[in-house]
Design a protein around this motif. Structure first.
Motif, mmCIF file in Angstrom:
data_model
loop_
_atom_site.group_PDB
_atom_site.id
_atom_site.type_symbol
_atom_site.label_atom_id
_atom_site.label_comp_id
_atom_site.label_asym_id
_atom_site.label_seq_id
_atom_site.Cartn_x
_atom_site.Cartn_y
_atom_site.Cartn_z
ATOM 1 N N THR A 138 0.826 -1.211 0.000
ATOM 2 C CA THR A 138 0.000 0.000 0.000
ATOM 3 C C THR A 138 0.859 1.259 0.000
ATOM 4 O OG1 THR A 138 -1.772 -1.157 1.163
ATOM 5 C CG2 THR A 138 -1.795 1.240 1.258
ATOM 6 N N TYR B 18 0.710 4.063 -2.915
ATOM 7 C CA TYR B 18 0.322 5.452 -2.667
ATOM 8 C C TYR B 18 1.442 6.417 -3.039
ATOM 9 C CZ TYR B 18 -4.219 4.686 -0.533
ATOM 10 O OH TYR B 18 -5.533 4.385 -0.333
ATOM 11 N N GLY C 227 0.102 11.492 -0.329
ATOM 12 C CA GLY C 227 -0.833 10.378 -0.217
ATOM 13 C C GLY C 227 -0.350 9.312 0.745
ATOM 14 N N ALA C 228 0.943 8.985 0.696
ATOM 15 C CA ALA C 228 1.486 7.978 1.605
ATOM 16 C C ALA C 228 1.405 8.458 3.048
ATOM 17 C CB ALA C 228 2.932 7.658 1.225
ATOM 18 N N VAL D 151 -2.343 8.156 4.285
ATOM 19 C CA VAL D 151 -2.819 6.824 4.677
ATOM 20 C C VAL D 151 -2.172 6.399 5.996
ATOM 21 C CG1 VAL D 151 -1.072 5.460 3.437
ATOM 22 C CG2 VAL D 151 -3.361 4.526 3.783
ATOM 23 N N CYS D 152 -0.920 6.820 6.236
ATOM 24 C CA CYS D 152 -0.287 6.522 7.528
ATOM 25 C C CYS D 152 -0.994 7.259 8.667
ATOM 26 C CB CYS D 152 1.188 6.905 7.485
ATOM 27 S SG CYS D 152 2.202 5.844 6.419
ATOM 28 N N LEU E 187 -4.145 8.017 8.669
ATOM 29 C CA LEU E 187 -5.394 7.279 8.870
ATOM 30 C C LEU E 187 -5.170 6.096 9.798
ATOM 31 C CD1 LEU E 187 -8.319 6.370 8.208
ATOM 32 C CD2 LEU E 187 -7.367 5.213 6.196
ATOM 33 N N TRP E 188 -4.151 5.293 9.528
ATOM 34 C CA TRP E 188 -3.866 4.133 10.372
ATOM 35 C C TRP E 188 -3.569 4.563 11.803
ATOM 36 C CZ3 TRP E 188 -0.069 1.978 6.181
ATOM 37 C CH2 TRP E 188 -0.819 1.392 5.154
ATOM 38 N N ASN F 203 -0.816 -4.783 4.712
ATOM 39 C CA ASN F 203 -0.599 -3.680 3.774
ATOM 40 C C ASN F 203 0.837 -3.608 3.271
ATOM 41 O OD1 ASN F 203 -2.939 -1.470 3.400
ATOM 42 N ND2 ASN F 203 -3.188 -2.492 5.373
ATOM 43 N N LEU G 175 -6.771 -2.449 0.895
ATOM 44 C CA LEU G 175 -7.668 -1.314 0.682
ATOM 45 C C LEU G 175 -8.105 -1.184 -0.769
ATOM 46 C CD1 LEU G 175 -5.950 1.377 2.954
ATOM 47 C CD2 LEU G 175 -7.988 0.023 3.444
ATOM 48 N N TRP G 176 -7.501 -1.966 -1.651
ATOM 49 C CA TRP G 176 -7.868 -1.942 -3.063
ATOM 50 C C TRP G 176 -9.029 -2.897 -3.349
ATOM 51 C CZ3 TRP G 176 -6.261 -4.976 -7.721
ATOM 52 C CH2 TRP G 176 -6.470 -4.267 -8.901
ATOM 53 N N TYR H 253 -11.233 -3.843 7.423
ATOM 54 C CA TYR H 253 -10.690 -2.725 8.183
ATOM 55 C C TYR H 253 -11.808 -1.925 8.843
ATOM 56 C CZ TYR H 253 -7.535 1.092 9.392
ATOM 57 O OH TYR H 253 -6.796 2.018 10.077
#
Length: 218
Positions: free
Chosen positions: A118, A122, A130-131, A134-135, A137-138, A167, A173-174, A182
C-alpha cells in the motif's frame, strides 16, 4: 491473521489458568509451536527459505530492477521484484510527481501488476502526501486503543498490527473485502473506546452511599 491467531492460541488460554500452571502451559505451547514451525519448514522448505533470504538480506534487493536475475525475480512470490519496480519508478519521478503522485490507477499504464504494497502504491499514485495521509489514517484509528478496556486491548492491537502487516505485502484497501475488514476492526476499536470512556465518566458514590452507577448506566 497471524498476530491475532497467536494471541488466541497462546495468550488467551493462559488467562483461564491459575498462575502456578501457566509456566507449564507456556512450555508445552512453545514445544508445540516449534514442532509446527519444523513441519512447515519440511513441507514448504523452498517457499519459506525464500522469505527468510529476503528478510535476512533485504538490502540485496534494493538495486536497479535490470540487475535482478530470473531466480531473484521469483523470490517471495515475486514481491521483491515488484517493490523494486515501484520504488525505482518513484525515485525517477519529477519533484511534482513525488509530491502528489501520478494520479489514481496510473500504475496500469506503467506496470503489469499492482504494487503488492500500500505504501509503495500510494507513493506512486498519490505521492508523498498520499502515503503520509494513509499513515495518518492508520495512526488515527490506533490512537483510540489507549482508551479501550485492558481486557480487549491486546487482541485489538493484534488486529491492527495484522492489518498493517497485510498492507506491507499486498493492498487490502484496493479490494472491497479488505475495506470491510478494516471497517470492522475500526468499528470494534471505536466502540470499545467509547465504552471505556463512558465507564471512566460514571459518577463515583460518596462515602456511605450505595453505588448506583449500574442503574445510571442503564
Amino acid at each position: 491473521m497471524l498476530p491475532l491467531i497467536l494471541w488466541l492460541a497462546l495468550v488467551a488460554p493462559l488467562r483461564t489458568l491459575s498462575p502456578r500452571s501457566r509456566p507449564l502451559a507456556v512450555t508445552a505451547g512453545g514445544l508445540a509451536a516449534l514442532l509446527v514451525i519444523m513441519s512447515v519448514n519440511i513441507d514448504l522448505g523452498a517457499r519459506v527459505q525464500s522469505v527468510v533470504d529476503f528478510a535476512s538480506n533485504p538490502t540485496d534487493f534494493m538495486r536497479p530492477v535490470s540487475t535482478f536475475t530470473r531466480q531473484e525475480r521469483s523470490t517471495n512470490s515475486g514481491r521483491a521484484y515488484v517493490w523494486a519496480q515501484y520504488a525505482e519508478a518513484y525515485a525517477d519521478s519529477s519533484p511534482l510527481a513525488k509530491t502528489i503522485g501520478h494520479g489514481p490507477d496510473s500504475w496500469e499504464l506503467v506496470f503489469s501488476v499492482y504494487a503488492q504494497n500500500t505504501i509503495l502504491s500510494y507513493l506512486f499514485e498519490f505521492g508523498a502526501l498520499g502515503a503520509i495521509a494513509v499513515c495518518i489514517l492508520w495512526l488515527a484509528m490506533m490512537l483510540p486503543l489507549l482508551s479501550v478496556p485492558r481486557s480487549v486491548r491486546t487482541p485489538l492491537i493484534a488486529m491492527h498490527g495484522g492489518f498493517l502487516i497485510l498492507n506491507l505485502s499486498t493492498m487490502p484497501l484496493w479490494q472491497i473485502e479488505g475495506v470491510l475488514m478494516y471497517g470492522i476492526i475500526c468499528g470494534l476499536t471505536l466502540a470499545y473506546a467509547y465504552q471505556g470512556q463512558a465507564e471512566r465518566r460514571r459518577p463515583r458514590p460518596l462515602r456511605g452511599e450505595p453505588d448506583r452507577s449500574p442503574a445510571l448506566a442503564t
